[in-house]
Design a protein around this motif. Structure first.
Motif, short mmCIF file in Angstrom:
data_model
loop_
_atom_site.label_atom_id
_atom_site.label_comp_id
_atom_site.label_asym_id
_atom_site.label_seq_id
_atom_site.Cartn_x
_atom_site.Cartn_y
_atom_site.Cartn_z
N LEU A 63 -4.99 5.62 -35.57
CA LEU A 63 -4.69 4.43 -34.78
C LEU A 63 -4.01 3.37 -35.64
CD1 LEU A 63 -5.02 3.04 -32.00
CD2 LEU A 63 -7.16 2.08 -32.89
N TYR A 64 -4.50 3.17 -36.85
CA TYR A 64 -3.90 2.18 -37.75
C TYR A 64 -2.46 2.55 -38.08
CZ TYR A 64 -2.62 -0.06 -42.11
OH TYR A 64 -1.94 -0.73 -43.09
N PHE A 65 -2.23 3.77 -38.53
CA PHE A 65 -0.88 4.16 -38.92
C PHE A 65 0.06 4.18 -37.72
CE2 PHE A 65 -3.02 6.16 -42.65
CZ PHE A 65 -2.42 5.35 -43.60
N GLY A 66 -0.42 4.64 -36.58
CA GLY A 66 0.42 4.66 -35.39
C GLY A 66 0.81 3.28 -34.93
N LEU A 67 -0.15 2.36 -34.87
CA LEU A 67 0.17 0.99 -34.44
C LEU A 67 1.05 0.28 -35.45
CD1 LEU A 67 -3.23 -0.24 -32.96
CD2 LEU A 67 -1.14 0.37 -31.72
N MET A 68 0.79 0.50 -36.74
CA MET A 68 1.61 -0.13 -37.77
C MET A 68 3.05 0.36 -37.68
SD MET A 68 1.20 -0.07 -41.90
CE MET A 68 1.65 1.64 -42.02
N GLY A 69 3.24 1.66 -37.51
CA GLY A 69 4.58 2.21 -37.45
C GLY A 69 5.33 1.82 -36.19
N VAL A 70 4.67 1.88 -35.05
CA VAL A 70 5.33 1.50 -33.80
C VAL A 70 5.69 0.01 -33.83
CG1 VAL A 70 4.97 1.23 -31.32
CG2 VAL A 70 4.36 3.37 -32.44
N PHE A 71 4.81 -0.83 -34.37
CA PHE A 71 5.10 -2.25 -34.49
C PHE A 71 6.32 -2.47 -35.39
CE2 PHE A 71 4.61 -6.19 -36.95
CZ PHE A 71 4.73 -7.10 -35.92
N TYR A 72 6.38 -1.72 -36.49
CA TYR A 72 7.53 -1.85 -37.40
C TYR A 72 8.83 -1.49 -36.68
CZ TYR A 72 10.86 -0.67 -41.04
OH TYR A 72 11.98 -0.59 -41.81
N PHE A 73 8.81 -0.39 -35.95
CA PHE A 73 10.04 0.04 -35.28
C PHE A 73 10.42 -0.89 -34.14
CE2 PHE A 73 9.34 4.16 -37.33
CZ PHE A 73 10.61 4.37 -37.81
N VAL A 74 9.46 -1.41 -33.41
CA VAL A 74 9.78 -2.34 -32.33
C VAL A 74 10.32 -3.64 -32.90
CG1 VAL A 74 8.74 -3.74 -30.51
CG2 VAL A 74 8.18 -1.33 -30.69
N ARG A 75 9.75 -4.08 -34.00
CA ARG A 75 10.20 -5.33 -34.62
C ARG A 75 11.57 -5.19 -35.25
NH1 ARG A 75 6.90 -7.24 -39.54
NH2 ARG A 75 8.38 -5.83 -40.44
N GLN A 76 11.86 -4.07 -35.88
CA GLN A 76 13.13 -3.88 -36.57
C GLN A 76 14.23 -3.33 -35.67
OE1 GLN A 76 13.81 -4.80 -39.68
NE2 GLN A 76 11.73 -5.58 -39.90
N GLU A 77 13.88 -2.77 -34.54
CA GLU A 77 14.81 -2.21 -33.58
C GLU A 77 15.72 -1.15 -34.21
OE1 GLU A 77 16.88 -5.48 -31.84
OE2 GLU A 77 15.08 -6.28 -30.94
N ASN A 78 15.14 -0.28 -35.02
CA ASN A 78 15.93 0.78 -35.65
C ASN A 78 15.39 2.16 -35.31
OD1 ASN A 78 13.62 0.64 -37.13
ND2 ASN A 78 14.61 0.45 -39.10
N ILE A 79 14.92 2.34 -34.09
CA ILE A 79 14.37 3.61 -33.66
C ILE A 79 15.43 4.70 -33.69
CG2 ILE A 79 13.30 4.83 -31.72
CD1 ILE A 79 12.00 2.20 -30.94
N SER A 80 16.66 4.37 -33.33
CA SER A 80 17.71 5.37 -33.25
C SER A 80 18.05 5.97 -34.62
CB SER A 80 18.96 4.78 -32.62
OG SER A 80 19.45 3.71 -33.40
N GLU A 81 17.84 5.24 -35.69
CA GLU A 81 18.17 5.73 -37.02
C GLU A 81 17.08 6.65 -37.59
OE1 GLU A 81 18.86 2.35 -39.46
OE2 GLU A 81 20.35 1.51 -38.11
#
Length: 130
Positions: free
Chosen positions: A79-97
């Protein structure tokens, strides 16, 4: 999930967050930046590798996941790693890369939900024999 297991799992997650920072903060020119990131990556990779293996072993041996500290800890780590990673990607908006990394973070959330489901589902005590 027992309340005591939840408490100690959260203590371990907090220790895992602060331990690399405390160990590597004042070392090197970047104040331990690469070492801290490396420690988090090692913890994440170990969690990603261990979770399916441990779940497969438990399901093959037909052991219940209820009231087991190791599974509560795995659920909170995922849960920690998943939430941390999804938050990072949502904040940075670099999911496509980095689609593969985003997939693994979502997989962490899925593992967490699967473990929580198996721990919290009602226990069947049907001894009626009919």
């Amino acid at each position: 999930m027992k309340l005591m297991h939840i408490f100690w799992s959260l203590v371990i997650v907090v220790a895992m967050i602060f331990l690399p920072v405390g160990l590597f903060l004042n070392r090197g020119k970047l104040n331990g930046g690469p070492e801290i990131l490396g420690a988090f990556l090692v913890f994440w990779w170990l969690t990603d590798a261990a979770t399916p293996a441990i779940l497969a072993i438990a399901l093959a041996k037909k052991r219940s996941l209820r009231h087991r500290f190791a599974f509560t800890l795995l659920a909170f780590l995922n849960l920690y790693f998943g939430l941390m990673g999804v938050f990072y990607f949502v904040r940075q908006e670099n999911i496509s890369e980095l689609k593969v990394s985003f997939f693994f973070f979502v997989l962490n959330l899925a593992w967490s939900l699967i473990i929580a489901y198996f721990q919290l589902r009602p226990y069947k005590t049907d001894h009626s024999g009919a």
